[in-house]
Design an enzyme around this catalytic site. Sequence first.
Site, PDB file in Angstrom:
ATOM      1  N   GLY A   1       0.779  -1.237   0.000  1.00 43.30           N
ATOM      2  CA  GLY A   1       0.000   0.000   0.000  1.00 43.30           C
ATOM      3  C   GLY A   1       0.806   1.280   0.000  1.00 43.30           C
ATOM      4  O   GLY A   1       0.320   2.327   0.445  1.00 43.30           O
ATOM      5  N   SER A   2       2.043   1.257  -0.501  1.00 44.83           N
ATOM      6  CA  SER A   2       2.814   2.524  -0.538  1.00 44.83           C
ATOM      7  C   SER A   2       2.179   3.502  -1.527  1.00 44.83           C
ATOM      8  O   SER A   2       2.184   4.709  -1.312  1.00 44.83           O
ATOM      9  CB  SER A   2       4.274   2.261  -0.898  1.00 44.83           C
ATOM     10  OG  SER A   2       4.400   1.833  -2.239  1.00 44.83           O
ATOM     11  N   ASN A   3       1.580   2.972  -2.589  1.00 46.96           N
ATOM     12  CA  ASN A   3       0.850   3.859  -3.521  1.00 46.96           C
ATOM     13  C   ASN A   3      -0.391   4.431  -2.834  1.00 46.96           C
ATOM     14  O   ASN A   3      -0.707   5.610  -2.957  1.00 46.96           O
ATOM     15  CB  ASN A   3       0.462   3.095  -4.786  1.00 46.96           C
ATOM     16  CG  ASN A   3       1.598   3.025  -5.787  1.00 46.96           C
ATOM     17  OD1 ASN A   3       1.950   4.014  -6.405  1.00 46.96           O
ATOM     18  ND2 ASN A   3       2.194   1.859  -5.924  1.00 46.96           N
TER      19      ASN A   3
ATOM     20  N   ASN B   1      -5.339   2.490 -13.096  1.00 49.88           N
ATOM     21  CA  ASN B   1      -4.381   1.493 -12.620  1.00 49.88           C
ATOM     22  C   ASN B   1      -2.965   2.042 -12.752  1.00 49.88           C
ATOM     23  O   ASN B   1      -2.653   2.761 -13.704  1.00 49.88           O
ATOM     24  CB  ASN B   1      -4.509   0.208 -13.454  1.00 49.88           C
ATOM     25  CG  ASN B   1      -3.536  -0.876 -12.991  1.00 49.88           C
ATOM     26  OD1 ASN B   1      -3.465  -1.186 -11.806  1.00 49.88           O
ATOM     27  ND2 ASN B   1      -2.778  -1.428 -13.928  1.00 49.88           N
TER      28      ASN B   1
ATOM     29  N   HIS C   1       0.877   0.938 -13.308  1.00 47.67           N
ATOM     30  CA  HIS C   1       1.680  -0.210 -13.752  1.00 47.67           C
ATOM     31  C   HIS C   1       3.154   0.197 -13.737  1.00 47.67           C
ATOM     32  O   HIS C   1       3.497   1.285 -14.214  1.00 47.67           O
ATOM     33  CB  HIS C   1       1.248  -0.662 -15.149  1.00 47.67           C
ATOM     34  CG  HIS C   1       1.995  -1.860 -15.627  1.00 47.67           C
ATOM     35  ND1 HIS C   1       1.738  -3.136 -15.169  1.00 47.67           N
ATOM     36  CD2 HIS C   1       3.034  -1.972 -16.497  1.00 47.67           C
ATOM     37  CE1 HIS C   1       2.594  -3.980 -15.742  1.00 47.67           C
ATOM     38  NE2 HIS C   1       3.391  -3.300 -16.543  1.00 47.67           N
TER      39      HIS C   1
HETATM   40  C1  GRF Z   1       3.717  -1.507  -7.296  1.00 46.12           C
HETATM   41  O1  GRF Z   1       4.952  -1.902  -7.788  1.00 46.12           O
HETATM   42  C2  GRF Z   1       2.754  -1.338  -8.434  1.00 46.12           C
HETATM   43  O2  GRF Z   1       3.336  -0.906  -9.617  1.00 46.12           O
HETATM   44  C3  GRF Z   1       2.269  -2.708  -8.650  1.00 46.12           C
HETATM   45  O3  GRF Z   1       2.178  -3.282  -7.368  1.00 46.12           O
HETATM   46  C4  GRF Z   1       3.048  -2.593  -6.502  1.00 46.12           C
HETATM   47  C5  GRF Z   1       2.228  -2.014  -5.398  1.00 46.12           C
HETATM   48  O4  GRF Z   1       3.053  -1.516  -4.429  1.00 46.12           O
HETATM   49  N1  GRF Z   1       1.008  -2.681  -9.331  1.00 46.12           N
HETATM   50  P1  GRF Z   1       2.342  -0.894  -3.121  1.00 46.12           P
HETATM   51  O5  GRF Z   1       1.428  -1.976  -2.558  1.00 46.12           O
HETATM   52  O6  GRF Z   1       1.553   0.309  -3.564  1.00 46.12           O
HETATM   53  O7  GRF Z   1       3.475  -0.533  -2.216  1.00 46.12           O
END
Ligand code: GRF
Length: 204
Positions: free
Chosen positions: A12-14, A105, A107
């Site tokens: 979940g860093s994003n 999304n 990627h």
């Molecule tokens: C990221 O590398 C994203 O590109 C891929 O999954 C990973 C998610 O990382 N789809 P996080 O869970 O957001 O840290």
Amino acid sequence: MKKIAVLASGSGSNLQTLIDQIHQKDGLICVVISDRKNAYALERAKQAGIPAVHISRLKYNSDNEYDAEILRILKKYEAQAVILAGYLKILTPLLIDAYKNKIMNIHPSLIPSFCGDGFYGMRVHNAVYEKGVKVTGATVHFVDHGIDSGPIIVQRAVSVEDSDTAEQIQQKVLNVEHNILAEATRLFLQDKIEIINNRAYIKK
Ligand code: GRF
């Protein structure tokens, strides 16, 4: 404020970037849904006071029934858009069609390179490393019925040095992911993205 839902399967860093930069500013994260009970993304949501829902795939007989449950949760929380922030399941047309051009999304490559079936997480960066490309990066795109194939919203490149390991490439790309996911989400929430002939244009 527009309400957005976030689907995540991992750390979940994003999602954390969206919580820090978007939530209660440009929009509201109304719910975080994960297919993984132990996804740290759910913990991040709870720490931010955002409803966090785990939906176990084992409880449903098909992907369609599973996505119908996701849809029910999205409606319950009045989500107007959905962000896949490291969500590893492929969406069914049931869900995609309910949120046409409203599912984004992230990627970890420059689509159309290193994407499609089987290209996710470290598999992407290992392939980038093996191929010896000199640039890679990340892409935010709308989700359509293909895999990583919808209209591209934002991309950003990073250089790949000869000395970079696949893990170092991943870290460089992850930093870029965070930046462009926040940027694309902000553009979406400000209604600055227009789709014409399946291409996304950013209104100035
Ligand atoms: C990221 O590398 C994203 O590109 C891929 O999954 C990973 C998610 O990382 N789809 P996080 O869970 O957001 O840290």
